[in-house]
Every structure is written in structure tokens, then in C-alpha cells.
Motif scaffolding. Structure first.
Motif, PDB file in Angstrom:
ATOM      1  N   LEU A 269      56.747 -27.111  57.616  1.00  0.00           N
ATOM      2  CA  LEU A 269      56.419 -27.779  56.360  1.00  0.00           C
ATOM      3  C   LEU A 269      57.464 -28.807  55.974  1.00  0.00           C
ATOM      4  O   LEU A 269      58.098 -28.703  54.937  1.00  0.00           O
ATOM      5  CB  LEU A 269      56.262 -26.751  55.234  1.00  0.00           C
TER       6      LEU A 269
ATOM      7  N   THR B  79      54.923 -33.840  56.486  1.00  0.00           N
ATOM      8  CA  THR B  79      53.718 -33.188  56.999  1.00  0.00           C
ATOM      9  C   THR B  79      52.502 -33.700  56.248  1.00  0.00           C
ATOM     10  O   THR B  79      52.524 -33.811  55.028  1.00  0.00           O
ATOM     11  CB  THR B  79      53.820 -31.663  56.785  1.00  0.00           C
TER      12      THR B  79
ATOM     13  N   ALA C 279      49.524 -32.976  54.548  1.00  0.00           N
ATOM     14  CA  ALA C 279      49.034 -31.723  53.991  1.00  0.00           C
ATOM     15  C   ALA C 279      47.592 -31.362  54.363  1.00  0.00           C
ATOM     16  O   ALA C 279      47.342 -30.228  54.767  1.00  0.00           O
ATOM     17  CB  ALA C 279      49.223 -31.716  52.479  1.00  0.00           C
ATOM     18  N   PRO C 280      46.643 -32.275  54.230  1.00  0.00           N
ATOM     19  CA  PRO C 280      45.261 -31.885  54.519  1.00  0.00           C
ATOM     20  C   PRO C 280      45.061 -31.428  55.961  1.00  0.00           C
ATOM     21  O   PRO C 280      44.413 -30.415  56.215  1.00  0.00           O
ATOM     22  CB  PRO C 280      44.462 -33.161  54.231  1.00  0.00           C
TER      23      PRO C 280
ATOM     24  N   HIS D 297      47.338 -30.299  57.998  1.00  0.00           N
ATOM     25  CA  HIS D 297      48.062 -29.049  58.157  1.00  0.00           C
ATOM     26  C   HIS D 297      47.249 -27.872  57.627  1.00  0.00           C
ATOM     27  O   HIS D 297      47.128 -26.832  58.268  1.00  0.00           O
ATOM     28  CB  HIS D 297      49.395 -29.142  57.425  1.00  0.00           C
ATOM     29  N   MET D 298      46.703 -28.071  56.430  1.00  0.00           N
ATOM     30  CA  MET D 298      45.927 -27.005  55.810  1.00  0.00           C
ATOM     31  C   MET D 298      44.729 -26.640  56.662  1.00  0.00           C
ATOM     32  O   MET D 298      44.365 -25.466  56.782  1.00  0.00           O
ATOM     33  CB  MET D 298      45.473 -27.441  54.425  1.00  0.00           C
TER      34      MET D 298
ATOM     35  N   LEU E 279      44.045 -22.890  57.958  1.00  0.00           N
ATOM     36  CA  LEU E 279      42.771 -22.238  57.681  1.00  0.00           C
ATOM     37  C   LEU E 279      42.075 -21.829  58.972  1.00  0.00           C
ATOM     38  O   LEU E 279      41.620 -20.689  59.112  1.00  0.00           O
ATOM     39  CB  LEU E 279      41.869 -23.207  56.918  1.00  0.00           C
TER      40      LEU E 279
ATOM     41  N   ALA F 179      43.726 -18.840  60.460  1.00  0.00           N
ATOM     42  CA  ALA F 179      43.472 -17.620  59.706  1.00  0.00           C
ATOM     43  C   ALA F 179      42.066 -17.099  59.976  1.00  0.00           C
ATOM     44  O   ALA F 179      41.861 -15.899  60.183  1.00  0.00           O
ATOM     45  CB  ALA F 179      43.669 -17.877  58.216  1.00  0.00           C
TER      46      ALA F 179
ATOM     47  N   ILE G 276      47.408 -13.038  59.070  1.00  0.00           N
ATOM     48  CA  ILE G 276      48.416 -14.060  59.335  1.00  0.00           C
ATOM     49  C   ILE G 276      49.596 -13.899  58.385  1.00  0.00           C
ATOM     50  O   ILE G 276      49.425 -13.834  57.173  1.00  0.00           O
ATOM     51  CB  ILE G 276      47.810 -15.469  59.142  1.00  0.00           C
ATOM     52  N   LEU G 277      50.772 -13.802  58.976  1.00  0.00           N
ATOM     53  CA  LEU G 277      52.002 -13.759  58.189  1.00  0.00           C
ATOM     54  C   LEU G 277      52.631 -15.148  58.240  1.00  0.00           C
ATOM     55  O   LEU G 277      52.868 -15.691  59.309  1.00  0.00           O
ATOM     56  CB  LEU G 277      52.970 -12.738  58.777  1.00  0.00           C
ATOM     57  N   LEU G 278      52.912 -15.708  57.067  1.00  0.00           N
ATOM     58  CA  LEU G 278      53.443 -17.072  56.992  1.00  0.00           C
ATOM     59  C   LEU G 278      54.943 -17.085  57.219  1.00  0.00           C
ATOM     60  O   LEU G 278      55.682 -16.366  56.550  1.00  0.00           O
ATOM     61  CB  LEU G 278      53.202 -17.633  55.604  1.00  0.00           C
TER      62      LEU G 278
ATOM     63  N   THR H 100      57.544 -19.798  56.735  1.00  0.00           N
ATOM     64  CA  THR H 100      57.881 -21.170  56.340  1.00  0.00           C
ATOM     65  C   THR H 100      59.374 -21.283  56.102  1.00  0.00           C
ATOM     66  O   THR H 100      59.807 -21.925  55.178  1.00  0.00           O
ATOM     67  CB  THR H 100      57.192 -21.557  55.032  1.00  0.00           C
TER      68      THR H 100
ATOM     69  N   GLU I  75      43.117 -40.411  56.689  1.00  0.00           N
ATOM     70  CA  GLU I  75      41.821 -40.801  56.140  1.00  0.00           C
ATOM     71  C   GLU I  75      41.993 -42.007  55.209  1.00  0.00           C
ATOM     72  O   GLU I  75      41.199 -42.944  55.242  1.00  0.00           O
ATOM     73  CB  GLU I  75      41.229 -39.617  55.366  1.00  0.00           C
TER      74      GLU I  75
ATOM     75  N   LEU J  95      41.024 -21.684  49.275  1.00  0.00           N
ATOM     76  CA  LEU J  95      40.949 -22.907  50.067  1.00  0.00           C
ATOM     77  C   LEU J  95      39.559 -23.513  50.055  1.00  0.00           C
ATOM     78  O   LEU J  95      38.914 -23.639  51.093  1.00  0.00           O
ATOM     79  CB  LEU J  95      41.383 -22.644  51.503  1.00  0.00           C
TER      80      LEU J  95
ATOM     81  N   ALA K   9      45.071 -30.577  48.716  1.00  0.00           N
ATOM     82  CA  ALA K   9      45.957 -30.005  49.724  1.00  0.00           C
ATOM     83  C   ALA K   9      47.448 -30.109  49.415  1.00  0.00           C
ATOM     84  O   ALA K   9      48.163 -29.113  49.520  1.00  0.00           O
ATOM     85  CB  ALA K   9      45.638 -30.606  51.094  1.00  0.00           C
TER      86      ALA K   9
ATOM     87  N   MET L 158      49.753 -26.899  48.950  1.00  0.00           N
ATOM     88  CA  MET L 158      50.816 -26.608  49.901  1.00  0.00           C
ATOM     89  C   MET L 158      52.143 -26.393  49.174  1.00  0.00           C
ATOM     90  O   MET L 158      52.936 -25.539  49.569  1.00  0.00           O
ATOM     91  CB  MET L 158      50.940 -27.756  50.889  1.00  0.00           C
TER      92      MET L 158
ATOM     93  N   ILE M 185      55.175 -13.303  53.356  1.00  0.00           N
ATOM     94  CA  ILE M 185      53.879 -13.619  52.762  1.00  0.00           C
ATOM     95  C   ILE M 185      52.777 -13.458  53.792  1.00  0.00           C
ATOM     96  O   ILE M 185      52.834 -14.012  54.886  1.00  0.00           O
ATOM     97  CB  ILE M 185      53.862 -15.080  52.255  1.00  0.00           C
ATOM     98  N   LEU M 186      51.772 -12.664  53.423  1.00  0.00           N
ATOM     99  CA  LEU M 186      50.595 -12.501  54.257  1.00  0.00           C
ATOM    100  C   LEU M 186      49.487 -13.356  53.660  1.00  0.00           C
ATOM    101  O   LEU M 186      49.159 -13.228  52.484  1.00  0.00           O
ATOM    102  CB  LEU M 186      50.162 -11.030  54.274  1.00  0.00           C
TER     103      LEU M 186
ATOM    104  N   THR N 159      43.034 -15.859  53.402  1.00  0.00           N
ATOM    105  CA  THR N 159      42.152 -17.009  53.185  1.00  0.00           C
ATOM    106  C   THR N 159      40.724 -16.618  53.483  1.00  0.00           C
ATOM    107  O   THR N 159      39.968 -17.371  54.066  1.00  0.00           O
ATOM    108  CB  THR N 159      42.518 -18.173  54.111  1.00  0.00           C
TER     109      THR N 159
END
Lengths: 356, 356
Positions: free
Chosen positions: A68, A72, A74-75, A77-78, A82, A85, A95-97, A99, A249, B68, B74, B78, B95-96, B99
Motif C-alpha cells: 500500500l 498505489t 486504489a481501484p 488494487h481493491m 476482492l 478474497a 484472508i489475513l491482511l 499491510t 481509467e 465493497l 476506493a 483503502m 486484520i482478517l 469481503t
DNA sequence: TTGAAAGCGCTACCAG
DNA sequence: CTGGTAGCGCTTTCAA
């Protein structure tokens, strides 16, 4: 929290039978299986995560590391988070984040305490520090993206080089002899792994086909409207009759608006192909042909590789490059009138200039 | 993976001593403590996550549910995820990500299997389905955002109403009598919890101060340049001499560009205040005063409430609204010349029109 | 200030 | 096809 022995009691069986019925690791008679499922449902039983980890040495959790950085997008990445996940959940994984400011700390930690079964690596940098770490730990690690040195790693990604080549080939086939690439902001060429792959394949393929190729970015640190406009006009000045877009975009919209303002018709006057977009280029003001980056494709594959890593047929290290696909939206047309041959010299033909 | 007994052996103590030394839950002599820390370091010991959960009934994991939706912005999203993750790590929590297509499924699951110590809820909808579920489960749940019915819930958020009121008050104090609010895309007023709070406080405060107030959105489903432009011109037509912006960074830029194009100077001709932005409005082409939405503020508080929920001084249910702060960047000026009083009727004064 | 040992709830082996 | 039960690695009483 209801536990397995309560389910066993309710179903009138032993706890091992309940365990096996749930895992399917040994045959259970339809009758008992039904009683067990019934009990599970009415009691709302869900096996304790900690106990499961401890006894089964499977956590049903994947770590997802994502640095992050400020730049980055964002869209996009998200979309990857997603997609990962969703793919994971399909196989009963959470999923464990991770960051972490310091990505390595998080990876080492989960590798050392057995919190996760595998690690998925997102947003891979060319010289990513997670590469060395991945080689050192025993937790299976899958890269979504390709670092410079991918030796011994399992990597998944769109074949960006093939995608760029495909775009150039299509335009060349349509008779275009001078192409312009509208790229990412400058910083991405140092911090990300795929923009350089697109650019060099664009240039190499153009050279192979004997086309002029010019390149410009859409900003310094992040996409900017003015930088994008400037690049468009510089590429047009350089004689480009076709654009390859590898940008956000917003930048797509700016390019199209700029062309429209100049009275240039797509595809009548200028052809356009988008490479590596993960949004719907068919929904733009002018629909644009696309060789898309499909997060689901990469992430599904990454998850299935992660799962395979836990079993017997562990995947071989190596790159898994997903072949590009071409989506037509009518933004490419053949060049009919012969190109006016200006006083072009040999050196012009292979010219490639960076425009910033 | 090295385990606690190896550490104990290496340090020449019992495993319980190692455990206590690490948790700090009982006094350890400096000498032994040093030997243990030494052993931990050289062996690279990290307590097994599963065993810890099972024995200690603390997982050191928080779930973060985030629907989401397609219309989620986004970058803002984020920022909240990142802020939550950072705050959690500071307290040794991971953090888990939840989504789930169906948010409730994930929450029920982690509540039932004890995978997480608490649940943090992001991107709260006015009629969020996670509200009823939160009341039903025993896992502590903290909302970052305020649903319509927040009865019995622990909610954290910027005080958007106070923020909007503060903006209006500042502009009123500067002598402005007609304000325009540039809001979110239409869809956000149904799907999100805070845009309506800003809008109604804006209107209520304007009415209290006897000001004209007009409102317009920046798009239908997502922010659009043309919709934003149209809103700006309609607000100007309605007589607005000051703008309150509650929209994306792109929309801010469009508004400023539109004003500039019309030769309107900020703050000479028009004053502008941004409300609830989580980007740096001081870095815009024209720096803009801001009453920011600070993800760190909400997320830090949410995490600390989550942690308190696990101990004895469980937080009371109720709203924790973070007071807004005002950041000056010189985009607000007093109105010096008396406003020309047109043929205003009483109904004009309180007019408030939606512009789409 | 330290140790010993009883579980935590489940999986998977060993029997039947 | 089904039961009994020994751990998994840690936390936390209970004792010293």
C-alpha cells in the motif's frame, strides 16, 4: 460457543464420527451423516478455529501482503484484493491482511507462528524485498506479479509483454505505421513490475514490425490531466495514428476527450487499444478495444496454486503468465489511404522518445 | 517451527516461566527474563497461533467487514483499511478481511468459530444488515460509521453533522448569505450513512442562520465531470457565493477548474470549504479550507474500543462522534460589499433544490 | 520468584 | 462403518 461433543451427543455418535463426517475423510453411512448434519445445523456448530489449527495444522487462512504505497492505484488494487478474497472463500479460506510498514516483519511473523497456510504477495516491485524472504521461509508463497529476480518463486500474472505485442500486432495488421504508447506515471516504471514489461514489449514489437513507436507518461508521481494531455499532443506531433493506452481509467477519458477536441475521430482518424485495464473500456465515452487485466484470472490461479502447495503435487517454481485476450469494441480501423511518406530517414523509423 | 519447550530448555527454566515472561502476567526476576529473551531471540521463537487461541481464548485477530460495493470510493476505503490495520498492529492485532458477497455469512462464521476477538464494521449503510447480526452475536462489534438504527451498538465516526454546521457557520460569519453544497453522487445518499448527515446539517444550519442553501450532486452512480460542472453552474445561478464541498478529490478539482474558467477568484469572489475529505485539500490547484475526515482518528478509536471490549471496562453502547477540526488554507474571505438584495421572496430564502 | 500439570477443542491414529 | 483416545503447543491455576 457450541462444541463438537455437543454435536456428537445430539446426533448420538462419537466425536470422531462427527469430525470425519465434517471433513469427509472417511465414509459415513447416509443415516448418521444426516443426523450429524441436522445437529450441526440446529446447534449452529462451527469448529473452533484455534483447536483446528492446533490439531490439524491447517489454519484455513492465507496471508495477503500489500505494501500500500502512496502511489498505489486504489481501484485496481481493491479489485485484486476482492478477487483474492472471493477466490479464497470459494475454497474455505479467509484472508489475513498484511499491510505492514515493513512488509517483511508481517511475513516473518505469520511464517513463524503458523497463523496462515500460505502467503499471497500483491503489488510486486521489481526489486521486491519480499522475494528474499519468500525463499527463506517454509510457508508456501505465491507472487501475483513478477519481480526482476523470480528465481525459485511461484509467480502468476497477465502476460503483459504478450498483451502489448498483441496490441501492436493488431495495429500493424490494420496498416498503422506509427504508434504512441500512453503509459503510467513515471514513478510506476521504477516501483511496479509490469509497466516496464508493457513498454519494452511495445517497443520491441514495433521495431520487429518496422513501425515508429513513441512513448509518453501520464504524470510524474500520479496521473495528471495536464501531463496526459501533453503526452497526447506530443505523440500526435510525433506522427502517431494509433494509440496504445496503458493507464488509469481517468487517463483513458482524458485521451479520448483530447482526441475529440481536436476533431479526431476514433477509429476514423485514430485507432486506440487499451492494454492491461481492469475496468470496462466498453463503457467509456468512446468504447475502446481492450486487452484487459482480469484480476479474477490471476487471483483464482494464485489461490489454486496456494492450495496445491499444501498438498502433494506442489507446483513447480516458475512464471505462470496468463495469455492475453482481445476484446473488440470497434476502436481500431484499417488505414486506407496510403500514408504520406514524409522525408523520413532511417533513424526516424526506429525512433522512440520519452515524453514527460 | 521452534516451540516453547525448546525456549524453556535453552533458558534453563520451565515452560510456564517462559510463558509468563512473554505475557508479563507475573513478575520475573531480571536475570531469568534476560536469559529467556536471549533464547527467544536466538531461536527465533514465536508462539504458535493456534495453541494460543485454544489455550488463551485470545486470537489477536480482528475481523474487518467491508461490503465493497461497486460504488465504494476506493481511495477513501483503502485509507480506512490501512488505518485500521496500522492501529491494530500497534496493539499486536492482525486484520482478517471479510469481503463476503453476503456480509452476514462471514460475520456469523467468525463469531461462531472464535477466529477473531472482535469485529470492526466498515462502510456502514443506513439500513445495514450487519446491525441486527451484531446484536445477535457475542463477539464484540464496533461500527466505524453510524447506521440509522444504532441502538445498543458501539459506533465511531467523525461528527459529520457538526462538521457541516461548522462549515456553514464559518461562511455565515464571513458574511455569506447564499451557500451551495456540492455533494456525493446520488446513490451515496441511499447506500451510505454519512452523506445524508452532511446534507441535513448543512440545510438545518443554513436555515438557523437565515441563509439560502442549495444542493447538488456530482453524478448519478459515480462522480462525473459533466454532472459536477452542471451542479456548479446551477449553484452559481442560484446565487451561491460560497461552496461547501463534500465530494471526491476529482470533483474538488473540477469545481475549482470550473470556477477558474468563469474568472471567479477563490476566495475573492467565491469562498470554498471542504467537508469530510480524507485527502490533502491544501495540495489542490487552489488550496481549500478543510474540515477533514481523518481515517486514523476513527480507526484508532475503533481499535481501542475493540480492545476495551475484551477486558473489564467494556465500553457503553452509543455513538462516539469525533469533533470536527477546521484547517485553514485561505479559501474563505469575508463578504465586504453588501449583498445586492434581489426581489427575494420568503420562499426563496429557504429554498433548497436538488440539482442533478 | 518459580514449577508442575490440567486442560482448551479438535484431528487422526489405533481398534473394533 | 464407528469409537476411544493421544496428542497439537500453549495459558493458567495450584503448589512450593
Amino acid at each position: 460457543m457450541v462444541k463438537i461433543n455437543e454435536v456428537a451427543a445430539a446426533a448420538g455418535v462419537s466425536i470422531s464420527t462427527v469430525s470425519y463426517a465434517l471433513s469427509g475423510k472417511r465414509p459415513i453411512s447416509p443415516a448418521t451423516r444426516r443426523r450429524i448434519e441436522e445437529a450441526v445445523r440446529t446447534l449452529g456448530y462451527s469448529p473452533n478455529a484455534g483447536a483446528r489449527m492446533l490439531a490439524g495444522s491447517r489454519t484455513q487462512i492465507f496471508a495477503l501482503t500489500e505494501p500500500l504505497r502512496r502511489d498505489t492505484h486504489a481501484p485496481t488494487h481493491m479489485a485484486f484484493v476482492l478477487a483474492t478474497a472471493v477466490a479464497a472463500r470459494r475454497s474455505d479460506y479467509d484472508i489475513l491482511l498484511l499491510t505492514d510498514e515493513d512488509a517483511k516483519a508481517g511475513m516473518s511473523r505469520v511464517a513463524a507462528n503458523g497463523l496462515v497456510d500460505a502467503i499471497l504477495v500483491l503489488d510486486v516491485a521489481p526489486d521486491d524485498e519480499r522475494v528474499v524472504l519468500a525463499r527463506a521461509i517454509s510457508t508456501p508463497t505465491i507472487f501475483i506479479g513478477v519481480p526482476d529476480d523470480s528465481d525459485g518463486l511461484v509467480c502468476v500474472d497477465l502476460d503483459f509483454a504478450a498483451a502489448a505485442a498483441l496490441a501492436v500486432d493488431r495495429l500493424a495488421d490494420a496498416g498503422h505505421t506509427s504508434l504512441g504508447l500512453v503509459g503510467q506515471p513515471d514513478v510506476s516504471y521504477a516501483k511496479s513490475n509490469f509497466p516496464p514489461r508493457v513498454r519494452s514489449a511495445f517497443e520491441a514489437t514495433a521495431e520487429r514490425r518496422g513501425l515508429q513507436a513513441a512513448f509518453g507518461t501520464t504524470g510524474t508521481k500520479r496521473t495528471s490531466r495536464t501531463a496526459t494531455r501533453r503526452t497526447v499532443s506530443q505523440l500526435l506531433d510525433a506522427g502517431a495514428t494509433a494509440f496504445v493506452l496503458h493507464c488509469t481509467e481517468e487517463a483513458h477519458a482524458v485521451v479520448l476527450a483530447e482526441l475529440a477536441e481536436r476533431g479526431l475521430n476514433v477509429p476514423g482518424d485514430v485507432s486506440v487499444v487499451s492494454v492491461g485495464a481492469s475496468f470496462d473500456t466498453g463503457a467509456l465515452a468512446t468504447p475502446v478495444d481492450s486487452i484487459p487485466l482480469v484480476p479474477e484470472a490471476s487471483c483464482d490461479l494464485a489461490v489454486s496454486l496456494a492450495i496445491r502447495s499444501l498438498g502433494d503435487d506442489r507446483p513447480e517454481p516458475g512464471l505462470r503468465l496468463i495469455p492475453p485476450t482481445y476484446e473488440s469494441h470497434g476502436s481500431v480501423a484499417s488505414v486506407h489511404r496510403a500514408p504520406e511518406p514524409g522525408p523520413a530517414t532511417d533513424s526516424d523509423i526506429h525512433r522512440e522518445e520519452a515524453v514527460h
